[in-house]
Design a protein around this motif. Structure first.
Motif, short mmCIF file in Angstrom:
data_model
loop_
_atom_site.label_atom_id
_atom_site.label_comp_id
_atom_site.label_asym_id
_atom_site.label_seq_id
_atom_site.Cartn_x
_atom_site.Cartn_y
_atom_site.Cartn_z
N MET A 153 0.81 -1.22 0.00
CA MET A 153 0.00 0.00 0.00
C MET A 153 0.84 1.27 0.00
O MET A 153 0.38 2.35 0.36
CB MET A 153 -0.94 0.01 1.21
CG MET A 153 -2.02 -1.04 1.18
SD MET A 153 -3.02 -1.07 -0.33
CE MET A 153 -3.60 0.62 -0.43
N VAL A 179 -5.17 3.29 -3.53
CA VAL A 179 -6.37 2.58 -3.10
C VAL A 179 -7.33 2.34 -4.26
O VAL A 179 -7.98 1.29 -4.34
CB VAL A 179 -7.08 3.30 -1.93
CG1 VAL A 179 -6.23 3.27 -0.67
CG2 VAL A 179 -7.44 4.74 -2.29
N ALA A 207 -6.68 2.30 4.14
CA ALA A 207 -6.80 1.44 2.96
C ALA A 207 -7.71 0.24 3.22
O ALA A 207 -8.52 -0.12 2.38
CB ALA A 207 -5.41 0.96 2.54
#
Length: 333
Positions: A153, A179, A207
């Protein structure tokens, strides 16, 4: 009552270099309601200045996100200050893996709308409905399963130098892009087990909530991030599934996790994973640069920046001559 730094950068660096004690770099975050962020910020500045702490800290109504450098002899007193604050009690601290004591040269505490600039409209999803927190050992074991999806992420300039084996690493430069890309890439995997990770865990909080909002059923996240993972895996005598470098947001720009060099110099293409900021200040772009290119371009990211550095072109004139986008195209990546 002084509530901000008044010394110049050269003075601050000289003071840091003259220190005769060791420092420890630490990061932490917490989503917690802070009623008056400005007042909270000022108290933190006074308290932490008194202990000669340095670092970059963001405070918002939603919580705190901090990366700091603390004199070794003041670590205990610093922890006491945290525990004496109801918002910061029992704070999980993540200590640096590699530490030269020069991660920061001044103390900066800023009040921001959010502790992570995520670009998300929070009135459309429940930010408290986060994924399942996995310990580093749990994450390590699950990540070995070929049927799970491990997702980085972080931005591409971070994953470029280090990531978990077989992780999905979207080629993006902002958290908002990240995202959205993950939701699209895994659109047909909403019933599968998803493992998210980032540097210290803070980005995975938002996220994971975003993915659950979009219908993902089994969302999990690495509690404490890569920093906590390596420490616990190392102590357990396990081989790290994260390879390469962990990018960090301080003057070090990276912590070595394994000897693997995954990236290449953005200028000549040889294996290299050393990030640097372009030495031409109007640019200051972040690139990967080997020692040979650093010498050849005098620390600049391109021929254009090197040329204007030599000429002493002003910030205003530089951006008249060449825009950021065109300048980046000149870099051989």
């Amino acid at each position: 009552m002084q509530l901000h730094n008044k010394l110049s950068k050269p003075e601050l660096i000289a003071r840091l270099n003259a220190e005769t004690f060791k420092r420890k770099t630490v990061s932490f975050y917490r989503y917690v309601n802070i009623h008056n962020p400005e007042e909270f910020r000022d108290k933190l500045y006074l308290d932490w200045s008194s202990l000669n702490c340095l670092g970059r800290i963001y405070v918002a109504h939603e919580g705190i996100n901090a990366q700091m450098s603390i004199p070794e002899q003041n670590v205990s007193a610093f922890c006491d200050l945290l525990d004496n604050s109801k918002e910061l009690q029992n704070m999980p601290l993540k200590w640096a893996i590699e530490d030269d004591g020069h991660s920061f040269y001044k103390l900066v505490i800023r009040v921001r709308p959010k502790i992570v600039a995520d670009g998300l409209s929070e009135d459309v999803f429940d930010t408290t409905n986060v994924g399942n927190h996995l310990t580093p050992i749990e994450f390590h074991e699950l990540a070995q399963n070929p049927d799970v999806f491990v997702v980085d992420m972080r931005n591409s300039y971070e994953s470029e130098v280090g990531h978990f084996k077989n992780a999905i690493c979207p080629n993006v430069s902002t958290f908002r892009e990240e995202v959205e890309a993950v939701v699209d890439m895994l659109a047909d995997k909403k019933d599968e087990k998803i493992l998210l990770y980032c540097t210290g865990g803070v980005r995975c909080e938002k996220a994971s909530a975003w993915l659950k909002h979009h219908g993902f059923k089994d969302v999990n996240q690495l509690h404490g991030g890569i920093i906590a993972y390596f420490r616990e895996i190392h102590q357990a005598g396990e081989k790290s599934a994260f390879i390469g470098k962990n990018f960090v947001f301080d003057n070090r720009l990276g912590e070595r996790i394994t000897p693997d060099v995954l990236a290449n110099c953005h200028q000549c293409g040889k294996p290299c994973d050393n990030h640097t900021n372009c030495a031409y200040q109007p640019c200051h772009d972040l690139i990967i640069q080997c020692d040979e290119c650093k010498a050849k371009y005098n620390g600049c990211c391109s021929d254009i920046c090197h040329e204007h550095q030599q000429k002493g072109t002003s910030h205003h004139r530089f951006h008249e001559l060449v825009g950021k986008v065109n300048k980046r195209k000149a870099v051989n990546r």
